[in-house]
Each structure stands twice: as C-alpha cells, then as structure tokens.
Write a protein that holds these residues in place. Structure first.
Motif, PDB file in Angstrom:
ATOM      1  N   VAL A  37       1.494  14.629  -2.966  1.00  0.00           N
ATOM      2  CA  VAL A  37       1.001  13.478  -3.755  1.00  0.00           C
ATOM      3  C   VAL A  37       0.693  12.097  -2.961  1.00  0.00           C
ATOM      4  CG1 VAL A  37       1.859  11.976  -5.724  1.00  0.00           C
ATOM      5  CG2 VAL A  37       2.258  14.594  -5.675  1.00  0.00           C
ATOM      6  N   LEU A  38       1.594  12.097  -1.862  1.00  0.00           N
ATOM      7  CA  LEU A  38       1.383  11.025  -1.138  1.00  0.00           C
ATOM      8  C   LEU A  38       0.338  11.209   0.152  1.00  0.00           C
ATOM      9  CD1 LEU A  38       5.228  10.051  -0.785  1.00  0.00           C
ATOM     10  CD2 LEU A  38       3.399   9.486  -2.773  1.00  0.00           C
ATOM     11  N   SER A  39      -0.311  12.054   0.168  1.00  0.00           N
ATOM     12  CA  SER A  39      -1.331  12.547   1.109  1.00  0.00           C
ATOM     13  C   SER A  39      -2.321  11.209   1.374  1.00  0.00           C
ATOM     14  CB  SER A  39      -2.021  13.696   0.914  1.00  0.00           C
ATOM     15  OG  SER A  39      -2.817  13.690  -0.398  1.00  0.00           O
ATOM     16  N   ASN A  40      -2.655  10.599   0.339  1.00  0.00           N
ATOM     17  CA  ASN A  40      -3.451   9.470   0.472  1.00  0.00           C
ATOM     18  C   ASN A  40      -3.046   8.083   1.102  1.00  0.00           C
ATOM     19  OD1 ASN A  40      -2.714   8.858  -1.867  1.00  0.00           O
ATOM     20  ND2 ASN A  40      -4.605   7.982  -2.688  1.00  0.00           N
ATOM     21  N   TRP A  41      -1.604   8.131   1.241  1.00  0.00           N
ATOM     22  CA  TRP A  41      -0.941   6.943   1.665  1.00  0.00           C
ATOM     23  C   TRP A  41      -1.323   6.881   3.195  1.00  0.00           C
ATOM     24  CZ3 TRP A  41       4.546   5.297  -0.664  1.00  0.00           C
ATOM     25  CH2 TRP A  41       4.455   5.436  -1.854  1.00  0.00           C
ATOM     26  N   ASN A  42      -2.438   6.529   3.541  1.00  0.00           N
ATOM     27  CA  ASN A  42      -3.110   6.320   4.837  1.00  0.00           C
ATOM     28  C   ASN A  42      -2.793   5.149   5.437  1.00  0.00           C
ATOM     29  OD1 ASN A  42      -4.803   6.500   7.145  1.00  0.00           O
ATOM     30  ND2 ASN A  42      -6.105   7.912   5.893  1.00  0.00           N
ATOM     31  N   ASP A  43      -2.085   5.102   6.772  1.00  0.00           N
ATOM     32  CA  ASP A  43      -2.019   3.903   7.576  1.00  0.00           C
ATOM     33  C   ASP A  43      -3.101   3.528   8.167  1.00  0.00           C
ATOM     34  OD1 ASP A  43      -2.489   5.896   9.606  1.00  0.00           O
ATOM     35  OD2 ASP A  43      -0.318   6.018  10.441  1.00  0.00           O
ATOM     36  N   ARG A  44      -4.163   3.816   7.960  1.00  0.00           N
ATOM     37  CA  ARG A  44      -5.530   3.240   8.478  1.00  0.00           C
ATOM     38  C   ARG A  44      -6.133   2.288   7.611  1.00  0.00           C
ATOM     39  NH1 ARG A  44      -5.934   8.726  10.262  1.00  0.00           N
ATOM     40  NH2 ARG A  44      -7.273   9.221   8.474  1.00  0.00           N
ATOM     41  N   ASP A  45      -5.501   2.335   6.472  1.00  0.00           N
ATOM     42  CA  ASP A  45      -5.908   1.233   5.474  1.00  0.00           C
ATOM     43  C   ASP A  45      -5.667  -0.323   5.432  1.00  0.00           C
ATOM     44  OD1 ASP A  45      -7.440   3.248   4.091  1.00  0.00           O
ATOM     45  OD2 ASP A  45      -5.538   3.666   2.652  1.00  0.00           O
ATOM     46  N   ASP A  46      -6.064  -1.151   5.185  1.00  0.00           N
ATOM     47  CA  ASP A  46      -5.715  -2.477   5.277  1.00  0.00           C
ATOM     48  C   ASP A  46      -4.674  -3.001   4.383  1.00  0.00           C
ATOM     49  OD1 ASP A  46      -7.767  -2.984   7.166  1.00  0.00           O
ATOM     50  OD2 ASP A  46      -9.225  -3.453   5.704  1.00  0.00           O
ATOM     51  N   THR A  47      -4.699  -2.439   3.030  1.00  0.00           N
ATOM     52  CA  THR A  47      -3.651  -2.489   2.201  1.00  0.00           C
ATOM     53  C   THR A  47      -3.312  -1.134   1.235  1.00  0.00           C
ATOM     54  OG1 THR A  47      -3.361  -3.709   0.182  1.00  0.00           O
ATOM     55  CG2 THR A  47      -5.513  -3.108   0.623  1.00  0.00           C
ATOM     56  N   PRO A  48      -2.155  -1.113   0.603  1.00  0.00           N
ATOM     57  CA  PRO A  48      -1.727  -0.002   0.258  1.00  0.00           C
ATOM     58  C   PRO A  48      -2.171   0.024  -1.488  1.00  0.00           C
ATOM     59  CG  PRO A  48       0.143  -1.300   0.356  1.00  0.00           C
ATOM     60  CD  PRO A  48      -0.946  -1.946   0.929  1.00  0.00           C
ATOM     61  N   CYS A  49      -3.092  -0.909  -1.799  1.00  0.00           N
ATOM     62  CA  CYS A  49      -3.389  -1.120  -3.469  1.00  0.00           C
ATOM     63  C   CYS A  49      -4.150  -0.034  -3.845  1.00  0.00           C
ATOM     64  CB  CYS A  49      -4.196  -2.376  -3.366  1.00  0.00           C
ATOM     65  SG  CYS A  49      -3.318  -4.018  -2.915  1.00  0.00           S
ATOM     66  N   ASN A  50      -4.732   1.005  -3.037  1.00  0.00           N
ATOM     67  CA  ASN A  50      -5.614   2.066  -3.544  1.00  0.00           C
ATOM     68  C   ASN A  50      -4.973   3.352  -3.495  1.00  0.00           C
ATOM     69  OD1 ASN A  50      -7.879   0.408  -4.282  1.00  0.00           O
ATOM     70  ND2 ASN A  50      -8.791   0.486  -2.254  1.00  0.00           N
ATOM     71  N   TRP A  51      -3.659   3.197  -2.865  1.00  0.00           N
ATOM     72  CA  TRP A  51      -2.808   4.384  -2.946  1.00  0.00           C
ATOM     73  C   TRP A  51      -2.255   4.945  -4.210  1.00  0.00           C
ATOM     74  CZ3 TRP A  51       0.957   3.110   1.805  1.00  0.00           C
ATOM     75  CH2 TRP A  51       0.254   3.023   2.845  1.00  0.00           C
ATOM     76  N   THR A  52      -1.976   6.155  -4.076  1.00  0.00           N
ATOM     77  CA  THR A  52      -1.641   6.981  -5.714  1.00  0.00           C
ATOM     78  C   THR A  52      -0.302   6.383  -5.878  1.00  0.00           C
ATOM     79  OG1 THR A  52      -2.448   9.040  -4.887  1.00  0.00           O
ATOM     80  CG2 THR A  52      -0.755   9.063  -6.531  1.00  0.00           C
ATOM     81  N   GLY A  53      -0.193   5.692  -7.237  1.00  0.00           N
ATOM     82  CA  GLY A  53       0.836   5.134  -7.744  1.00  0.00           C
ATOM     83  C   GLY A  53       1.169   3.751  -7.584  1.00  0.00           C
ATOM     84  N   ILE A  54       0.396   3.138  -6.693  1.00  0.00           N
ATOM     85  CA  ILE A  54       0.520   1.653  -6.380  1.00  0.00           C
ATOM     86  C   ILE A  54      -0.336   1.042  -7.119  1.00  0.00           C
ATOM     87  CG2 ILE A  54       0.387   0.016  -4.291  1.00  0.00           C
ATOM     88  CD1 ILE A  54       2.747   2.490  -4.344  1.00  0.00           C
ATOM     89  N   THR A  55       0.097  -0.219  -7.448  1.00  0.00           N
ATOM     90  CA  THR A  55      -0.758  -1.153  -8.213  1.00  0.00           C
ATOM     91  C   THR A  55      -0.335  -2.387  -7.612  1.00  0.00           C
ATOM     92  OG1 THR A  55      -0.808   0.081 -10.353  1.00  0.00           O
ATOM     93  CG2 THR A  55      -1.315  -2.185 -10.575  1.00  0.00           C
ATOM     94  N   CYS A  56      -1.398  -3.471  -7.302  1.00  0.00           N
ATOM     95  CA  CYS A  56      -1.112  -4.631  -6.940  1.00  0.00           C
ATOM     96  C   CYS A  56      -1.724  -5.857  -7.633  1.00  0.00           C
ATOM     97  CB  CYS A  56      -1.937  -4.739  -5.546  1.00  0.00           C
ATOM     98  SG  CYS A  56      -1.526  -3.753  -4.129  1.00  0.00           S
ATOM     99  N   ASP A  57      -1.230  -6.998  -7.291  1.00  0.00           N
ATOM    100  CA  ASP A  57      -1.554  -8.039  -8.449  1.00  0.00           C
ATOM    101  C   ASP A  57      -3.105  -8.503  -7.812  1.00  0.00           C
ATOM    102  OD1 ASP A  57      -1.843 -11.470  -8.310  1.00  0.00           O
ATOM    103  OD2 ASP A  57      -0.424 -10.741  -9.837  1.00  0.00           O
ATOM    104  N   SER A  58      -3.955  -8.768  -9.047  1.00  0.00           N
ATOM    105  CA  SER A  58      -5.291  -8.994  -8.653  1.00  0.00           C
ATOM    106  C   SER A  58      -5.518 -10.370  -7.969  1.00  0.00           C
ATOM    107  CB  SER A  58      -6.136  -9.091 -10.030  1.00  0.00           C
ATOM    108  OG  SER A  58      -5.442 -10.063 -10.848  1.00  0.00           O
ATOM    109  N   LEU A  59      -4.591 -11.055  -7.858  1.00  0.00           N
ATOM    110  CA  LEU A  59      -4.699 -12.621  -7.123  1.00  0.00           C
ATOM    111  C   LEU A  59      -4.199 -12.549  -6.015  1.00  0.00           C
ATOM    112  CD1 LEU A  59      -4.280 -14.931 -10.028  1.00  0.00           C
ATOM    113  CD2 LEU A  59      -6.481 -14.231  -8.860  1.00  0.00           C
TER     114      LEU A  59
END
Length: 907
Positions: A37-59
C-alpha cells in the motif's frame, strides 16, 4: 527504533524530499506492508502530499491528515507521526497495529480525530489520551484492551465521540463519563464489564445523540435521568440483564429515532405517553418479560420497525398499526395476542417482514398485506387463522419465505401462489387446504423447500415439479395425492428429502433413481405403489432413511440394498417374496419385513412353520392358563417396585421435610415432585460433580435435575473435597450465575433444593441435547456456529469440526484436543489430523480452517486473533472456495443446507 534513528540521522539520498516526507519514510520502514500500500511513498518526490493516504493543507502544503485504513499494515504504533505538527486527522482503522500505545502519542497536540479501531492493541487503556487538548473523536473499538476505563477519561475537554466497543474491559461502568459534557456519541457495547448499573450521571450528557451500551453486563433498572437526554436519537441498552419496568421518563426523549431494549428482563407494561416520541422509527423490546396490551398510541407513531416478540403481550394488535406510513418490519411472535390482524395492514406501509407466529390470532388474512409489492417474509406459524389465502398474495412476486403451518386455513390455493418466482421456503403444513398442486408451480424457480404435509390436497403431482432445479426437500405426507410419481422428479438432482407417506399414490416407481445423488430420506409408506423395488435404490450414496412399508410392492428384496447404510429401513406389509439378502437375514431386521408372507422362513422367523402351526392350539390353551399367573406376577412386581423405591429413598437419606426450595422463576411444581423422580432409571448423565436425572412432572413438563455429590467426609487439612465432589462455593457460584441468566441459548435454572448432605439444581430440559452431541453426530457438518464465543473456545469448536474428535479423548492420553493436533501435525502431517469424512477435494480450504483454529487456541492470549479477525479469515476461505459450490452446469453442490427452523434462514 535504533535502525530508524540511524536512518533519520544519515544523509538524505535525495535532498528534494522535505522533512515531513522524511518522517513518513521512517514510518514506512517501521511497518510491515505485505500488500504494498505504501509503495508510492517515494523518497524522490518533493513532498508527500500525493502519497497514498496523505492529505496536505492547500495553503501551507504541510501534512494534516494520514488515513491508512484497511491497509493490512502490521507493527507497533508509528510514533514518528506525532512529529507532523499540523496533523489533525489520523486513522489506522482495521490494520494489525500491535502492542500498547506509546506515551509519545500525547505529543500529537493538534489531533482532532484519532481512529485506531480494529487492531491488536493490548493492555490498559492509555490514561494520557486526555492530554491531547483538542481531541474530538476517539475510536479504540475492536482491540484487546482490558481492565478499567481510566479516571482521566472523565477529563476530556472537547471530546464529542468516544467508542470503546468490542474490547475486554472488565471493570465497572464508570460514572465519571457523565462529566464529559461535550459528548455526542458514547459507545461502550460488547465489553465484559463487571455487573454494573447504568450510572444516573449519564443523564448529565445533555448533548448526547447516541448512547450504545449493548452487551455490557448491565443490571438493575433503567435510571429516570436518561429522560434528560433531549437530543438523543439512538438509545441501545439491548442484550443485558436490566430488570424492572421501562421508566416513564423514556417518553420524554422527544428526538429519539431508535430504542433498542431487547434481550433483558424488563417487566410490566409499556409506559403511557409513548405518543410523545414523535420521531420514533424503530422500537425493539423483544425477549423480555413485558406484558399487558400493546398501546395504540405506540402503533400510531410513524414507525418503521416494531419488534415486541417473545414477551407476554395479550389482547388485540392495535388497528392503528395499519396507518404507520413507513412500517416495513412487524415482529410480534411468541406472545399471547388474540383477535384478527388489522384489516388494512399493509395498505399504507411498505411491509417487508411480518412475523406474528405462536400467538392466538384468528380470522381471515387481510387482502392488503402486499399492497406495496415489497413483502418478503410472511410468517404466521401456530395461530388459528382461517379462511382462504387471498388472491392478492398470488401476485406478491417479492415473497421469499412463506410459513403458514399449524393454522385452520382452508380452500384451494390460488394458482399463482404456487409459482411465486423468489420464494425459497413454502410451508403450508397442518392446515385444511384442498384442491390440486397447480401446474404453475413451474414458475417457482427459486424454491428449495416445499412443505405441504397434513392437508387435504388431491389429484396427481404435476410433471412441472421437475422444473424446480433447486428443490432440496419435498414433504407432502398425510394428504390425498393420487396417481403415479411423475418421472420428472428424477430431474431434481439436489433433492435430499422426499416424504410422501400416507397418500393414495399408485403405479410403479420410475426408473433412473441414480440421479438422486443427494437423496437422504425416501419415505413413501402407506400408499398404493406396486411393482418391484428398483435395485437402483441401492446405489444412492447418502440415503439413510428408507420406508416403503404399507404398499403393494412385489418380487424380491433387491440384493443391492445391502450397499446402503440406513438408520431406518422398513419394507413391511407389502407382497415381497423370495430369499432375503444375507445382510438382512438376521433377527435384528425382522421388524423391517413383517407382513410379507412370501418372505417367511426358519432363518428369520417372520411367520410360523408348519410344525409351529400345529402347536398353536396348544399355545392358546397355555396362554389362557398363564393369563392369571401373569396378572398375579404384575401385581407382585408393582408391590415390589414400590417397596424397593421406598428402600432406595431411605438409603439415600431423603427426608422431604428437611429440604429447602429456592426458586428463580414462577414454578408449577414442588420439591416433593422433584424428589420422587430421583431414581436410577431416570439418570440421563453423570460427571465429576454429580448425576443428572430427567424428571417428568405431573403437568407433563420435563425438567433436568442435577444432583451434586455431598461434601466429602474425608477432607484434607486444606479443606479440599475428594475428587468427584464439589464444595459449597462451587454450588453457590453456579446458582448465583445461572439464576440470573435470561438468554434464549442458555439453559434456564428453575430452582435449587438444598439439604444438609445433598444439593439439587433444577434446569429446563434440553430436548435436543448439547452442542457436543451434535458436533460428533452425522446432519453436525451442517451446524452453524453463529453466537459470540470466547476465542479459545471457538478455536476448539473449529478443531472438533475439522478433526471429528472430542475435546477430551482417551486416545490422547494426558493431552487434550489442542495438544494432540499440534503434536500430530508436527510428527505425522496434516493428513493424520483431518476427519476422513470430509471431502478431500476441499483439503486446501479445510487445512486453512484448521490453521485458523490453531491460531485461536494459541497458548498466549496475545497471539490469538480478535473475533472480527477470525470472521474475516473464514470469509476469505469461503470466498476462495465459492467456485466449488456449484457444478459445471450451475447446479448447487451437495453441501447446500436449508435451515427450516421457525425463524431461521438459508445457509
């Protein structure tokens, strides 16, 4: 944790991932993720906001929500999550988070929502959770928490929802929860609390909307203070031991939509003022001791569901119930109701389920029961309804279960009623119906059980019955059906029971009986069938009940019948002749062949030989001489028996004047009747603690009497009794426990009788025996284990089913079933464990079920799965085996089973 710390301190492989992403990478490393399930938690991304199960504040782009529900993750709680300073929502629902929660969780200061339900958390509830200042929602349901609810749980400042259901909490229900004035939902259901009363302080929770205290071991009366909960919409106090009347204050819950009070010991009448509950949609007070009449004001509410079954209500069903516009469920069975069903019942409401069985209702059936076209279940068992079945029910295509047995209904069945397309259970037993079975029965394509015995049906069985491919049972005995058996019956390859005894059927049996591969019972007794008995009957693999007696069958008894393994075998009173098959030419089978003169012979002795006939005159002379002697003998035996019984009573030291009776229910017998039945001829069981007797009382009722061994006269210095005898505290514990139980699946303790050296427990008599009897008999593999059980005990039941062995067996030596299975698996393999009666084509699924049983019986309780987890594993096994449930042509497998208990359903 050391590995995680080293990883965090090491240089980042890619400098672009922000700090919150690095924390989440540490979380990933600390969890077992078999599903990826966490396979797309990729350390090459800038931010985790697009990872499975993760939501970030829009601002701010900071993580404010982590939702990893149903992800099949395992491991300890990931404390690194609390370094996400803006985290307000955290859900790890339905995973395998284990051990106990760390105190670091209290550092998640911005959490508003915390859901850790359906995991493997253990130990005591964490007292530090109240330190999370703004927590609104806390759900720890479905874990293994035990002990008390900590006092700190009364200190939450903003908590709105608290759910602790399905844990192992065994303290008392605390009153300090009444201090959390912000609560809107409180759910403590299904915890083994110590016997507790409902704290009156809960009436202080004036913001409460949902109060669920189901199965909490509650005792005493419902407090009046609950009437203060003006915002309450859902009140569930079911499945407890509450007693006394329903308080008048409950009628002040002006916002309540649902009230659940079933399976308690509430008594008295329903309180006046129910008409105040204008929002009430569902009211369930079944399985109590409530009486009086059903208030018309209750039935005048816009109810959707009314369940008052298994009480003592009497009088008529209020006519006002017919005007409830939303009523879809009406269950009033097992009461003392009289009169007619309301004439307009069903005209104004979308009725789906009606069950008024086992009352004293009468009159004709209303025409409008299926007015809205959604009626699915019509159960009117054991009443006095009369007249015909309304023609309108023949157009009720939504019906799935029809049970009208034991009434006074009459006339012909509407032709369309025979062919309802979705009915799977059709029962008309013991009425006065007449006419023919309509050919329109061909339309009943879903029918699996057809029960029409005990009526006055005439004519032949239509050929169209052979189109009912799902038919498992056809019972039409005690009618006036005539003509031959239709050959199309052989098309019913799923047929398990064919019972047509005591009719006027004639002709020969059809050829091709081998198609009945699943036939278990064939009863065609007392008809006018003729011809030879087909040898094909001997090839039916599971047939164990064969009764062809009282017909005109001729010819020989087929040799092939020796292949059958029969529990009942009867070919008596036919016209059979010739030699018997060797297996049946024995005295034990004599009663199976009586009344067949052509089968007479010295070997079996079915009728007298010539020499015996000559001596019959002398026999009659001797018989008259012996009559007088027999009369004298009988009188002597009776006299001796009475003297012997008095002698045994004297030997037992039973002095009726010294017995003390303690009753737990209203009794219709005295201790003297019980004492008179303590005879060795009445013993039905014996164990380490004493003997059990069956006592039939003067009113015809049967009870079970458990006589406990007296205290040992040879006690050791520690006060322990000899083996096989139990001390007073064991007796008092059993009486204290069983005397309070009110549950449909637990045997009822009527009373106890005590004397100085003997103690008696008088129980409700269990006609059908115990679970152990059924588990180790043959129709056991169709039993359903569907009640809440201790995990370990449930595991033992699984092992019993899979191995076919008792929990304790001399073959095991000093081991029990669990140890035997483990040892045998290790030394000899799985084939030496599985029951040989189980079909080998399901070996993989059976082995997985065996593994589930072993997990449930793990020596360490912490390693045993939760009951919800057990159910999920069993469902997975069932889902994978579904393709094997049907044959290639789409027919049901031989493992199909129909439950026709009064209120049961299909399995």
């Amino acid at each position: 944790m050391l590995l995680l710390l080293l990883w965090l301190l090491s240089p980042s492989p890619v400098l672009s991932l922000n700090q919150e992403g690095l924390y989440l990478q540490g979380v990933k490393l600390g969890l077992d993720d078999p599903g990826g399930v966490l396979s797309n938690w990729n350390d090459r991304d800038d931010t985790p906001c697009n990872w499975t199960g993760i939501t970030c504040d829009s601002l701010t782009r900071s993580v404010n929500s982590v939702d990893l529900s149903n992800a099949n993750l395992a491991g300890p709680f990931p404390t690194l999550l609390c370094r996400l300073h803006n985290l307000s929502f955290l859900s790890l629902y339905n995973n395998s988070i284990n051990s106990s929660l760390p105190v670091e969780l209290s550092t998640c200061q911005n959490l508003l929502h915390l859901n850790l339900a359906q995991n493997l958390l253990t130990g005591l509830l964490p007292s530090f959770l109240s330190d999370i200042p703004n927590l609104r929602h806390l759900d720890l349901s479905g874990n293994n928490y035990s002990g008390d609810i900590p006092a700190s749980f009364g200190l939450f400042r903003h908590l709105e929802e608290l759910s602790l259901l399905e844990n192992l909490l065994d303290g008392i229900l605390p009153s300090f929860l009444g201090n959390v004035s912000t609560l809107r939902q409180l759910n403590l259901s299904y915890n083994p609390f110590s016997p507790s009363q409902i704290p009156p302080q809960l009436g202080n929770l004036t913001s409460l909307e949902v109060l669920w205290l189901t199965g909490c071991n509650l005792v005493g009366q419902i407090p009046d203070t609950l009437g203060r909960l003006k915002r309450l919409t859902d009140l569930d106090l079911a499945d407890n031991r509450l007693d006394g009347p329903i308080p008048k204050s409950i009628t002040e819950l002006s916002s309540v939509v649902q009230i659940e009070l079933y399976n308690n010991s509430l008594s008295g009448e329903l309180p006046a003022g129910m008409s105040n509950l204008t929002a009430l949609r569902r009211f369930d007070a079944s399985m109590n001791d409530l009486g009086g009449t059903i208030p018309a004001e209750l039935c005048g509410l816009p109810l959707e569901s009314l369940n008052l079954y298994e009480n003592r209500f009497e009088g008529n069903i209020p006519v006002s119930i017919a005007w409830s516009p939303n009523l879809y469920e009406l269950k009033l069975f097992k009461n003392q109701l009289k009169g007619d069903l309301p004439e307009n019942l069903g005209r104004n409401s979308p009725l789906m389920w009606i069950d008024v069985s086992e009352n004293q209702l009468s009159g004709e059936l209303p025409d409008h029961l299926c007015e809205k076209g959604v009626l699915e279940e019509l159960l009117l068992i054991e009443n006095s309804f009369s007249g015909k079945i309304p023609e309108s029910l023949g157009k009720c295509s939504s019906l799935t279960r029809v049970r009208l047995k034991k009434n006074q209904l009459s006339g012909e069945i509407p032709a369309e009623f025979w062919g309802l397309p979705h009915v799977y259970l059709f029962e008309l037993v013991e009425n006065s119906f007449s006419g023919r079975i309509s050919k329109m029965i061909s339309g009943a394509s879903n029918l699996s059980v057809l029960l029409i015995s005990g009526n006055q049906f005439t004519g032949s069985i239509p050929d169209e019955i052979g189109l009912l491919k799902k038919l498992v049972e056809f019972s039409g005995s005690n009618n006036q059906l005539a003509g031959p058996l239709p050959a199309t019956l052989l098309n019913l390859t799923q047929l398990g029971t064919l019972d047509l005894h005591n009719n006027k059927l004639s002709g020969e049996l059809p050829t091709g009986l081998r198609s009945w591969k699943n036939l278990n019972e064939l009863n065609l007794a007392d008809n006018e069938l003729s011809g030879e008995i087909p040898e094909e009957i001997g090839s039916l693999p599971v047939l164990n009940y064969l009764d062809l007696s009282g017909n005109h069958f001729s010819g020989k008894v087929p040799f092939e019948l020796q292949n059958l393994k029969l529990n009942l075998f009867n070919l008596s009173y036919n016209r059979l002749s010739g030699d018997l098959p060797p297996m049946y030419a024995k005295e034990i089978y004599k009663s199976s062949f009586l009344g067949n003169p052509g089968l007479c012979g010295d070997l079996v002795g079915l009728c007298p030989t010539r020499s015996e006939a000559k001596s019959q005159g002398f026999v009659w002379l001797l018989r008259s001489i012996f009559i007088l002697a027999a009369l004298v003998f009988v009188v002597g035996v009776v006299w001796f028996y009475l003297k012997y019984r008095n002698f045994k009573k004297a030997k037992r030291g039973i002095d009726k004047s010294k017995w003390v009776l303690t009753s737990f229910h209203k009794l219709g017998f005295s201790e003297y009747e019980i004492l008179d039945c303590l005879d060795e001829d009445n013993v039905i069981g014996s164990g380490a603690s004493g003997k059990v007797y069956k006592a039939v009382l003067s009113n015809g009722e049967a009870v079970a009497v458990k006589k406990l061994w007296g205290r040992s006269r040879k006690e050791d210095d520690s006060g322990d009794s000899e083996k096989g005898q139990i001390p007073d505290d064991g007796f008092e514990a059993e009486v204290e426990t069983l005397g309070k139980i009110r549950h449909k699946n637990i045997v009822r303790l009527w009373c106890c009788c005590t004397a100085r050296d003997c103690k008696l427990l008088v129980y409700e008599y269990m006609l059908n025996g115990s679970l152990g009897d059924l588990l180790h008999s043959k129709y056991a593999y169709t039993l359903r284990v569907n009640e809440k059980s201790d995990i370990y005990s449930f595991g033992v039941v699984i092992l019993e089913l899979v191995t076919g062995r008792l929990p304790i067996d001399p073959e095991f030596g000093e081991k029990d079933l669990v140890k035997w299975v483990c040892t045998t698996l290790d030394q000899q393999g799985v084939d030496q464990v599985l029951d040989l009666k189980l079909d080998s084509c399901f070996k993989e699924e059976i082995s997985r079920v065996l593994n589930i049983g072993l997990q449930c019986t793990s020596p360490l309780p912490i390693n045993r799965p939760s009951m919800r987890r057990v159910v999920k594993m069993l469902q997975e096994v069932g889902a994978e085996s579904k393709p094997k449930a049907t044959t290639k042509d789409g027919k049901l497998s031989p493992y199909y089973y129909e439950d026709t208990s009064d209120h049961g359903s299909v399995v």
